[in-house]
Every structure is written in C-alpha cells, then in structure tokens.
Design a protein around this motif. Structure first.
Motif, mmCIF file in Angstrom:
data_model
loop_
_atom_site.group_PDB
_atom_site.id
_atom_site.type_symbol
_atom_site.label_atom_id
_atom_site.label_comp_id
_atom_site.label_asym_id
_atom_site.label_seq_id
_atom_site.Cartn_x
_atom_site.Cartn_y
_atom_site.Cartn_z
ATOM 1 N N VAL A 115 18.209 134.830 31.801
ATOM 2 C CA VAL A 115 19.436 135.583 32.094
ATOM 3 C C VAL A 115 20.671 134.690 31.978
ATOM 4 C CG1 VAL A 115 20.689 136.714 33.985
ATOM 5 C CG2 VAL A 115 18.364 137.392 33.453
ATOM 6 N N ARG A 116 20.534 133.419 32.288
ATOM 7 C CA ARG A 116 21.667 132.488 32.197
ATOM 8 C C ARG A 116 22.227 132.397 30.786
ATOM 9 N NH1 ARG A 116 18.390 128.108 34.971
ATOM 10 N NH2 ARG A 116 18.215 128.953 37.061
ATOM 11 N N GLN A 117 21.369 132.569 29.784
ATOM 12 C CA GLN A 117 21.788 132.435 28.391
ATOM 13 C C GLN A 117 22.168 133.773 27.754
ATOM 14 O OE1 GLN A 117 18.323 130.626 26.770
ATOM 15 N NE2 GLN A 117 18.623 128.696 27.851
ATOM 16 N N LEU A 118 21.980 134.849 28.491
ATOM 17 C CA LEU A 118 22.253 136.184 27.959
ATOM 18 C C LEU A 118 23.702 136.573 28.247
ATOM 19 C CD1 LEU A 118 20.950 138.686 26.627
ATOM 20 C CD2 LEU A 118 20.451 139.507 28.929
ATOM 21 N N ASN A 119 24.401 137.065 27.236
ATOM 22 C CA ASN A 119 25.797 137.493 27.402
ATOM 23 C C ASN A 119 25.892 138.990 27.675
ATOM 24 O OD1 ASN A 119 26.445 134.916 26.736
ATOM 25 N ND2 ASN A 119 27.272 135.393 24.726
ATOM 26 N N ASP A 120 24.933 139.546 28.351
ATOM 27 C CA ASP A 120 24.905 140.991 28.549
ATOM 28 C C ASP A 120 24.188 141.315 29.853
ATOM 29 O OD1 ASP A 120 25.377 143.637 27.917
ATOM 30 O OD2 ASP A 120 24.470 143.512 25.937
ATOM 31 N N ASN A 121 24.307 142.560 30.282
ATOM 32 C CA ASN A 121 23.608 143.015 31.477
ATOM 33 C C ASN A 121 22.278 143.653 31.083
ATOM 34 O OD1 ASN A 121 25.680 142.269 33.258
ATOM 35 N ND2 ASN A 121 26.772 144.156 32.823
ATOM 36 N N LYS A 140 30.568 143.870 24.771
ATOM 37 C CA LYS A 140 31.373 143.406 23.637
ATOM 38 C C LYS A 140 30.936 142.040 23.120
ATOM 39 C CE LYS A 140 35.500 146.038 24.596
ATOM 40 N NZ LYS A 140 36.928 146.019 24.883
ATOM 41 N N GLU A 141 30.402 141.183 23.978
ATOM 42 C CA GLU A 141 30.002 139.838 23.562
ATOM 43 C C GLU A 141 28.573 139.792 23.026
ATOM 44 O OE1 GLU A 141 31.103 140.317 26.906
ATOM 45 O OE2 GLU A 141 33.156 140.050 26.231
ATOM 46 N N ALA A 142 27.885 140.915 22.996
ATOM 47 C CA ALA A 142 26.489 140.968 22.594
ATOM 48 C C ALA A 142 26.313 140.609 21.124
ATOM 49 C CB ALA A 142 25.925 142.359 22.844
ATOM 50 N N SER A 143 25.168 139.974 20.829
ATOM 51 C CA SER A 143 24.827 139.679 19.434
ATOM 52 C C SER A 143 23.316 139.809 19.263
ATOM 53 C CB SER A 143 25.275 138.268 19.044
ATOM 54 O OG SER A 143 24.475 137.300 19.679
ATOM 55 N N ALA A 144 22.912 140.148 18.068
ATOM 56 C CA ALA A 144 21.491 140.295 17.774
ATOM 57 C C ALA A 144 20.766 138.959 17.926
ATOM 58 C CB ALA A 144 21.307 140.853 16.369
ATOM 59 N N GLU A 145 21.425 137.869 17.570
ATOM 60 C CA GLU A 145 20.820 136.542 17.707
ATOM 61 C C GLU A 145 20.537 136.230 19.172
ATOM 62 O OE1 GLU A 145 23.752 137.074 16.055
ATOM 63 O OE2 GLU A 145 22.975 136.951 14.002
ATOM 64 N N ASN A 146 21.471 136.587 20.027
ATOM 65 C CA ASN A 146 21.301 136.367 21.457
ATOM 66 C C ASN A 146 20.156 137.217 22.006
ATOM 67 O OD1 ASN A 146 21.730 135.580 24.082
ATOM 68 N ND2 ASN A 146 23.911 135.967 24.041
ATOM 69 N N TYR A 147 20.070 138.462 21.561
ATOM 70 C CA TYR A 147 18.977 139.338 21.988
ATOM 71 C C TYR A 147 17.625 138.775 21.536
ATOM 72 C CZ TYR A 147 22.293 143.063 23.268
ATOM 73 O OH TYR A 147 23.285 143.807 23.843
ATOM 74 N N MET A 148 17.562 138.295 20.307
ATOM 75 C CA MET A 148 16.309 137.747 19.781
ATOM 76 C C MET A 148 15.894 136.515 20.587
ATOM 77 S SD MET A 148 13.778 137.934 17.748
ATOM 78 C CE MET A 148 13.892 138.666 16.144
ATOM 79 N N ALA A 149 16.832 135.632 20.885
ATOM 80 C CA ALA A 149 16.522 134.443 21.672
ATOM 81 C C ALA A 149 16.039 134.833 23.063
ATOM 82 C CB ALA A 149 17.744 133.538 21.772
ATOM 83 N N PHE A 150 16.670 135.842 23.654
ATOM 84 C CA PHE A 150 16.263 136.317 24.975
ATOM 85 C C PHE A 150 14.840 136.868 24.936
ATOM 86 C CE2 PHE A 150 16.006 139.802 28.109
ATOM 87 C CZ PHE A 150 16.278 139.098 29.275
ATOM 88 N N LEU A 151 14.532 137.699 23.953
ATOM 89 C CA LEU A 151 13.195 138.280 23.850
ATOM 90 C C LEU A 151 12.128 137.232 23.560
ATOM 91 C CD1 LEU A 151 14.152 141.509 21.901
ATOM 92 C CD2 LEU A 151 13.262 141.400 24.229
ATOM 93 N N ARG A 152 12.440 136.243 22.739
ATOM 94 C CA ARG A 152 11.468 135.188 22.431
ATOM 95 C C ARG A 152 11.141 134.353 23.665
ATOM 96 N NH1 ARG A 152 13.634 133.567 16.566
ATOM 97 N NH2 ARG A 152 12.311 135.005 15.402
ATOM 98 N N HIS A 153 12.044 134.331 24.608
ATOM 99 C CA HIS A 153 11.812 133.589 25.851
ATOM 100 C C HIS A 153 10.575 134.123 26.588
ATOM 101 C CE1 HIS A 153 13.355 130.829 28.907
ATOM 102 N NE2 HIS A 153 12.933 131.693 29.789
ATOM 103 N N PHE A 154 10.264 135.398 26.369
ATOM 104 C CA PHE A 154 9.147 136.049 27.061
ATOM 105 C C PHE A 154 7.894 136.175 26.180
ATOM 106 C CE2 PHE A 154 13.073 137.530 28.919
ATOM 107 C CZ PHE A 154 12.856 137.213 30.254
#
Length: 155
Positions: A115-121, A140-154
């Motif tokens: 969650v610390r690295q995620l720019n979204d709720n 507004k700050e969301a990005s697909a790259e950020n989502y992918m990194a978040f999902l790969r964390h799990f």
C-alpha cells in the motif's frame, strides 16, 4: 429571421457533436485501462456483494477490477480478501482497510508494504491461489505500471 434559424441549427449541430465527445476523466480512464490490458492484466466491471452479517462490510462495491493471472495449476482457492470500508476486523491492516476473508499476519504485512507504493485507494483486494484481483478507486495519479507492480507484490 433566416440568420436566426441558421444560428439555431448550427448551435444544435455543434452541441450534439460536443455532447458526444468524451470528458477528460473518460479519456484518462480509457487510457489507464487500455495500458493495463496491454500489460497483460484482465480488466472488467463487476459488483462485489459482501457478507454483511459475517463481516460488517455494508456497501456493495461496483468498480473496474484489474486481475493478474498466475501460472498455478489446479483449483482456484480464495486465500484472503480485503475491502476498503470500515468493518469489524481490521487487525494488522492499514487505516481504512478491513478483512472480509481474513488472512495471516504475514498477509497483513505484505498488504502494508504494498500500500505504501500504491498511488490509489483500495476498494477491494482478493488474493486467490491462481490470481490476484484488485479494484482501485482509479484516482488521477493512477497508472497501469503502478497497478501491475502492486499486483505482482502478491503473486
């Protein structure tokens, strides 16, 4: 009088075309979702209906989900589920998140770090044995790259 009719017709045509033009938000979300699809995520709309009596989560969650499929053979098993709403059990989770299907302390730690690295709720996070499903607020700050990194964390 003729010029008034011409003006009215011109304005109605211009208004009709302008009305069909997507808003800045629609354009941003379309780009975000298309970028996620290009990165290999599955994107879809759905509604999650919580078990309110069991968990205290009251609101249905309708949003766009981003799913990362894992290379795991066998039956799909839900490991844990986290919602972005107040509920009865929030042990170990960041503020604003609650367990719907409780995970371990190690799972809570993994969520806190991600969650610390995620720019979204987070509206919903489901971790299965063969996939990770994430429903973000798509800020507004969301990005697909950020989502992918978040999902790969799990993964």
């Amino acid at each position: 009088m003729t010029w008034l009719i011409v003006l009215a017709v011109t304005l109605s045509l211009f208004g009709s075309v302008y009305w069909l033009k997507p808003s800045a938000r629609d354009t941003r979300l379309a780009k975000l979702r298309f970028d996620a699809i290009k990165m290999g995520l599955q994107v879809r709309q759905f509604t999650f209906k919580p078990d309110s009596a069991k968990t205290g989560v009251r609101e249905d969650i309708t949003a766009t989900s981003y799913t990362l499929m894992l290379d795991v053979k066998g039956q799909s098993e839900l490991l844990y589920r986290v919602v972005g709403q107040p509920a009865w059990d929030a042990d170990g989770l960041p503020e604003g998140l609650s367990w719907h299907n409780k995970g371990t302390e190690a799972d809570a730690d993994k969520i806190r770090k991600a969650v610390r690295q995620l720019n979204d709720n987070i509206l919903l996070l489901e971790v299965f044995s063969n996939r990770v499903v994430f429903m973000p607020a798509e800020g507004k700050e969301a990005s697909a790259e950020n989502y992918m990194a978040f999902l790969r964390h799990f993964a």
